[in-house]
Design an enzyme around this catalytic site. Structure first.
Site, mmCIF file in Angstrom:
data_model
loop_
_atom_site.group_PDB
_atom_site.id
_atom_site.type_symbol
_atom_site.label_atom_id
_atom_site.label_comp_id
_atom_site.label_asym_id
_atom_site.label_seq_id
_atom_site.Cartn_x
_atom_site.Cartn_y
_atom_site.Cartn_z
ATOM 1 N N GLU A 46 2.852 -1.795 13.813
ATOM 2 C CA GLU A 46 1.664 -1.908 12.919
ATOM 3 C C GLU A 46 0.429 -2.032 13.476
ATOM 4 O OE1 GLU A 46 2.297 -0.984 10.110
ATOM 5 O OE2 GLU A 46 4.380 -1.266 9.713
ATOM 6 N N MET A 96 4.530 3.098 2.197
ATOM 7 C CA MET A 96 5.763 3.177 2.943
ATOM 8 C C MET A 96 6.070 4.434 3.740
ATOM 9 S SD MET A 96 7.826 1.094 4.328
ATOM 10 C CE MET A 96 9.012 1.826 5.523
ATOM 11 N N GLU A 97 6.397 4.338 5.038
ATOM 12 C CA GLU A 97 6.554 5.423 5.734
ATOM 13 C C GLU A 97 7.937 5.858 6.110
ATOM 14 O OE1 GLU A 97 6.049 2.346 6.813
ATOM 15 O OE2 GLU A 97 7.011 1.719 8.873
ATOM 16 N N ASN A 98 8.757 5.720 4.895
ATOM 17 C CA ASN A 98 10.299 6.507 5.114
ATOM 18 C C ASN A 98 10.215 7.653 5.805
ATOM 19 O OD1 ASN A 98 10.791 4.063 3.320
ATOM 20 N ND2 ASN A 98 9.673 5.346 1.927
ATOM 21 N N HIS A 125 -2.230 6.798 7.921
ATOM 22 C CA HIS A 125 -1.372 5.671 8.459
ATOM 23 C C HIS A 125 0.157 6.040 8.425
ATOM 24 C CE1 HIS A 125 -0.749 1.255 9.379
ATOM 25 N NE2 HIS A 125 0.364 1.360 8.626
ATOM 26 N N GLU A 126 0.579 6.220 7.267
ATOM 27 C CA GLU A 126 2.018 6.471 7.245
ATOM 28 C C GLU A 126 2.307 7.676 7.848
ATOM 29 O OE1 GLU A 126 3.125 4.040 6.017
ATOM 30 O OE2 GLU A 126 1.454 3.086 4.999
ATOM 31 N N GLY A 153 0.646 -1.114 -0.253
ATOM 32 C CA GLY A 153 0.074 0.120 -0.129
ATOM 33 C C GLY A 153 0.821 1.272 -0.075
HETATM 34 C C1 7MF Z 1 -2.660 1.017 6.044
HETATM 35 O O1 7MF Z 1 2.545 -0.651 7.019
HETATM 36 C C2 7MF Z 1 -2.838 -0.367 6.632
HETATM 37 C C3 7MF Z 1 -1.754 -1.191 6.314
HETATM 38 C C4 7MF Z 1 4.483 -1.924 5.335
HETATM 39 C C5 7MF Z 1 3.770 -2.086 4.252
HETATM 40 C C6 7MF Z 1 1.738 -0.286 4.847
HETATM 41 O O2 7MF Z 1 3.136 1.318 6.299
HETATM 42 C C7 7MF Z 1 2.953 -0.050 6.002
HETATM 43 C C8 7MF Z 1 4.501 -0.313 5.834
HETATM 44 C C9 7MF Z 1 1.989 -3.995 4.080
HETATM 45 C C10 7MF Z 1 0.637 -4.012 4.410
HETATM 46 C C11 7MF Z 1 -0.279 -3.434 4.724
HETATM 47 C C12 7MF Z 1 0.088 -1.820 4.965
HETATM 48 C C13 7MF Z 1 1.446 -1.489 4.814
HETATM 49 C C14 7MF Z 1 2.439 -2.598 4.332
HETATM 50 C C15 7MF Z 1 -0.816 -0.868 5.555
HETATM 51 C C16 7MF Z 1 -0.864 0.343 4.683
HETATM 52 C C17 7MF Z 1 -2.016 1.064 5.184
HETATM 53 N N1 7MF Z 1 5.246 -0.184 7.076
HETATM 54 BR BR1 7MF Z 1 2.990 -5.266 3.616
HETATM 55 ZN ZN ZN Z 2 2.246 0.424 8.519
#
Ligand code: 7MF
Ligand code: ZN
Length: 884
Positions: free
Chosen positions: A326, A269-271, A303-304, A267
């Site tokens: 998470e 990534m929170e860099n 989320h990010e 989806g």
């Molecule tokens: C909302 O968690 C909920 C979950 C990892 C990649 C985004 O921010 C993240 C990343 C995966 C599966 C679900 C999500 C994410 C990842 C996600 C995104 C938005 N750190 Br793999």
């Molecule tokens: Zn996440």
């Protein structure tokens, strides 16, 4: 690109800290597609008190090593050793500086992990272990350091050069190249590193934080998408404000950049200060994105952003602790969406998602606790369990401690751990210490897999005016874990009179109260709760708001459900009652269908739906959720042996019979909502559209429904209404379906996100023939096997959301899917592993289907050079047989 390296199991109990402190890292990227040169300078210091031995171990894969220097001197061959995954430097002094140069080939990277191209630009994805494909480095989240990064590239091709932190310097170099230097003042693990290089357009705005920091916000997209960024920007501003107001958390840098890419494994990534998003979660315009897309963008942007504190400032000690960041961040984004939209509707959707997807996962071959004890491929543990069940466990802390207590815990967590890499135990300790409570037994939720079952029994004593609620808990054995412990289960209840008033809830031995909803704590195997001064036999309202992630066994009477549906003060509970009623009706008909009897619909459900259609007071979005029948997968999960065709037939029968019985009411509600008002994105308008389109889906089961859909398709000014009409026509096989679908496909052929929708509509059309359509669509010019969104929207949608197609009796769906998994695994193991999970429930089907699925799993398992990603899933799935 094959991984090639042997599969090894990693255990949580094997954790030990890294022996070296990384004081600082300086990176230089000489960017060109083939190849890119990465030069690093690592300032290392041995951690005091670590065991003797002076080797420095660095991770690294798929790269060409050009040179290594230590303290300015080139290393001789005997001073280091190297294999496919590691570089080990021998006899390093306690304080030293390493200079390493490598070549990497972004353009050969189809796994989309590390550095890779998307369209005409280049970007990175490092979580969880992608940084080791960029340079040699201790690629583990507990090694945190400050990064300085210089990016150098051709100015014409790559005018925009981005990395984490602040741009501190820039200049020209030879041959039309330019460079930008970035400095991130916060220490971070390397999984939060990112760079982006390309010719991107940007939308800019500002946010002034509570303490007066002026933050520049930018959303970078490919030029043609610049008119689709407004909603993402608004969502970001809302998220920044919300985190200050609700969690007292403020942004900590002067820049916040977001980049959208069409090529992304997940989806977003929170860099740190450089979030990278799947374009699906950024780009929106009324004519291209549905209301669900708009809500998804708000949630994912939130989320990010929220990760900046829960994940970045405080990060994970090791990947077993993934739920630390998470589960907590999903809880935070759920609360954000609840505060921005309708809390009840958000809760319903989250619970539906958990039940439809996490419950089956936890009952299948990949069952694991939210904090796993072992893994082969960590990428396989970004699961519904770690994320969604993890979020419900955070929600339970909130339920137990209240909002104020929960926030006290959060405050202590940041006071203790800002700048650290910590564990789930540290989070629990902060919550417990801040509130002076013992959460030891509660902590078992972290280590126990499986969905607990809670059984309720009621006893009413008319003479004594008392009501006893007997509760017991039991967690069935799972594939990964046989012994189960007793958990702390917050169990919210209310008691209603037959006419719907709620009784005050006074337990035996307590004084009188006016509280009509309360949370009981089930901590033992069984416990009884006696409520007094209950003048009539009450209707119990159990597990209100889904206060714990459990399955409830309680046989409500039809009359009880009618009372709850009509009167419960908890909107979630009214929805739940409607779902239970519909579920009984469908599963009852499935039994009739299985014995060859005529199916029938009870008056109960018709009356219940009539009441929904006549309700002018309730939020239309809630009514829409209540009218949505339980999905085929959820119904399948309620059966011991899944009856694929029977469930489909029974659900279709219930839907069309309801539609026939209530046609004129549905039609008038549809007409009333279809008022021709121009599109807007307010939640009130979204709510009206959702009820309107649910009404349309029922009307499509009746004569004249197709005509309505055709008119809606012609006159729509937004993608929500367009898609609802088109889906309706295609799925009901209307005469106009083929032409409508063809026209839509032509109109949007150059728009990747809209084409994803078009692929999905066709892939999920019920019926054993759909596999042929899917096969044909793979040759469509807009399809690409190397693009994860395309794979998910066509192949994934077919395998995961089309039970009668995927489980076609002749096995054609299975065979097709296994072929795709095998070819995909050579390109992108992470996505292939997600796809192969479609077979995970194989033991729950009839013997003929079981043996066909098993044969396909065995065929995949025997494929040459299978990645550890796919091999771990397949191996677990095949291991399922022994436990059945
Ligand atoms: C909302 O968690 C909920 C979950 C990892 C990649 C985004 O921010 C993240 C990343 C995966 C599966 C679900 C999500 C994410 C990842 C996600 C995104 C938005 N750190 Br793999
Ligand atoms: Zn996440």
């Amino acid at each position: 690109m094959k991984k090639g390296s042997a599969s090894t199991v990693v255990y949580r109990s094997d954790y030990s800290p890294y022996a070296w402190q990384l004081k600082h890292v300086d990176l230089r990227f000489d960017i060109s597609p083939h190849p890119t040169r990465v030069s690093s300078e690592l300032s290392m210091k041995r951690q005091p008190g670590t065991a003797s031995g002076s080797d420095i171990e660095l991770d690294g894969q798929h790269m060409e090593l050009l040179s290594i220097m230590m303290d300015g001197r080139e290393l001789k061959p005997e001073q280091f050793s190297k294999d496919a995954d590691k570089l080990i430097i021998h006899d390093a002094p306690d304080d030293c500086t390493l200079n390493i140069e490598v070549l990497i080939k972004p353009h050969e990277n189809t796994a989309l992990e590390g550095m890779y191209p998307s369209g005409d630009f280049l970007l990175t994805q490092c979580e969880s272990q992608g940084f080791r494909k960029i340079t040699y480095f201790p690629d583990r989240p507990d090694v945190m350091t400050r990064f300085d990064v210089t990016l150098c590239a051709d100015r014409q091709k790559y005018p925009v050069l981005l990395s984490n932190g602040n741009a501190v310097d820039a200049g020209e170099s030879d041959n039309g190249r330019h460079w930008v230097r970035w400095q991130d003042p916060y220490a971070k693990p390397c999984y939060l590193f990112a760079l982006v290089a390309g010719d991107l357009a940007c939308l800019e705005d500002h946010f002034i934080t509570r303490s007066g920091r002026d933050v520049t916000l930018r959303v970078f997209v490919e030029q043609e998408n610049i008119d689709r960024c407004d909603h993402a920007m608004q969502s970001l501003i809302h998220a920044m404000k919300w985190d200050q107001d609700r969690f007292d958390l403020e942004y900590d840098l002067d820049i916040y950049n977001i980049v959208a890419t069409n090529d992304f494994n997940m989806g977003a990534m929170e860099n740190k200060s450089l979030n990278i998003f799947n374009s699906k979660y950024v780009l929106a315009r009324p004519d291209t994105a549905t209301d669900t897309d708009y809500q998804g963008i708000e949630g994912v942007i939130g989320h990010e952003y929220f990760h900046n504190w829960t994940g970045n400032r405080v990060t994970c000690q090791d990947w077993f602790q993934l739920t630390l960041k998470e589960g907590l961040t999903v809880f935070r984004d759920q609360e954000f969406s609840s505060d921005m939209q309708s809390r009840a509707v958000k809760r319903i959707r989250d619970v539906r998602d958990l039940r439809n997807r996490q419950f089956p996962e936890d009952a299948g071959p990949m069952s694991h606790p939210i904090r796993p004890d072992k893994y082969i491929e960590i990428n396989n543990f970004y699961t519904m369990t770690v994320y969604q069940k993890g979020a419900t466990i955070i929600r339970m802390y909130h339920t137990l401690l209240g909002e104020a207590g929960f926030q006290k815990g959060m405050k202590l967590y940041f006071e203790r751990h800002d700048g650290q890499a910590v564990s789930c135990d540290d989070f629990l300790a902060a919550m417990a210490d801040a509130n002076g409570v013992n959460l030891e037994q509660f902590g078992r939720w972290y280590g126990q897999s499986g969905t607990p079952e809670v059984t309720a029994q009621c006893e009413y004593d008319a003479a004594g005016a008392s009501f006893i609620l007997h509760l017991s808990q039991h967690t069935p054995a799972t594939h990964d874990q046989v012994e189960k412990q007793t958990l702390v289960i917050p169990f919210a209840v209310g008691l209603l009179s037959a006419s719907g008033e709620e009784y005050p809830l006074q337990l035996e031995g307590e004084g009188s109260t006016s509280v009509t909803s309360r949370v009981l704590l089930l901590k033992e195997k069984r416990q009884s709760f006696t409520f007094i001064n209950i003048p009539q036999r009450p209707v119990p309202s159990l597990l209100r708001d889904f206060s714990a992630p459990v399955k409830l066994n309680y046989s409500y009477s039809g009359d009880d459900l009618a009372v709850l549906m009509a009167h419960d003060s908890d909107a979630f509970q009214r929805w739940e009652a409607a779902q239970l009623l519909a579920q009984r009706e469908i599963l009852g008909n499935q039994k009739l269908h299985a014995t060859g009897s005529e199916m029938e619909l009870s008056q109960h459900l018709i009356d219940a739906f009539r009441a929904l259609l006549e309700d002018r007071d309730t939020d239309p979005a809630l009514l829409a959720e209540a009218m949505m029948l339980p999905g085929e997968d959820y119904l399948a999960d309620q059966m011991d042996v899944v009856d694929v065709e029977g469930i489909h037939a029974a659900r279709s029968f219930v839907k069309s019979t309801l539609a026939g019985a209530l046609r004129s009411l549905i039609r008038s509600r549809y007409d009333e909502l279809n008022d021709g008002a121009p599109y807007d994105k307010s939640s009130a308008s979204m709510a009206r559209r959702s009820l309107k389109n649910i009404c349309l889906s029922y009307l499509l089961e009746t004569d004249g429904g197709a005509r309505l859909a055709e008119v809606q398709l012609d006159t729509s000014d937004n993608m929500t209404d367009t898609l609802a009409a088109l889906c309706g026509l295609v799925w009901t096989d209307a005469a106009s379906a083929a032409a409508a679908s063809q026209a839509f496909g032509q109109e949007w052929k150059d728009d990747p996100l809209v084409m994803d929708k078009w692929f999905t509509i066709q892939a999920v059309k019920p019926g054993a023939d759909t596999v042929k359509t899917v096969r044909a669509l793979m040759k469509h010019p807009a399809f690409s096997i190397t693009n994860p969104n395309k794979v998910r929207s066509l192949i994934g949608a077919f395998a995961m959301s089309n039970p009668t197609g995927f489980h076609a009796r002749d096995g054609a769906g299975y065979q097709f899917h296994a072929d795709q998994v095998i070819s995909l695994d050579e390109l992108n193991p992470q996505v292939a592993a997600r796809m192969v999970a479609a077979f995970n429930q194989w033991t729950r089907y009839d013997p003929a289907r079981r043996s066909k699925m098993k044969a396909e799993l065995e065929r995949i398992s025997a494929a040459d050079g299978l990645s550890p990603d796919v091999s771990e899933i397949v191996h677990n799935a095949l291991g399922m047989e022994k436990t059945k």
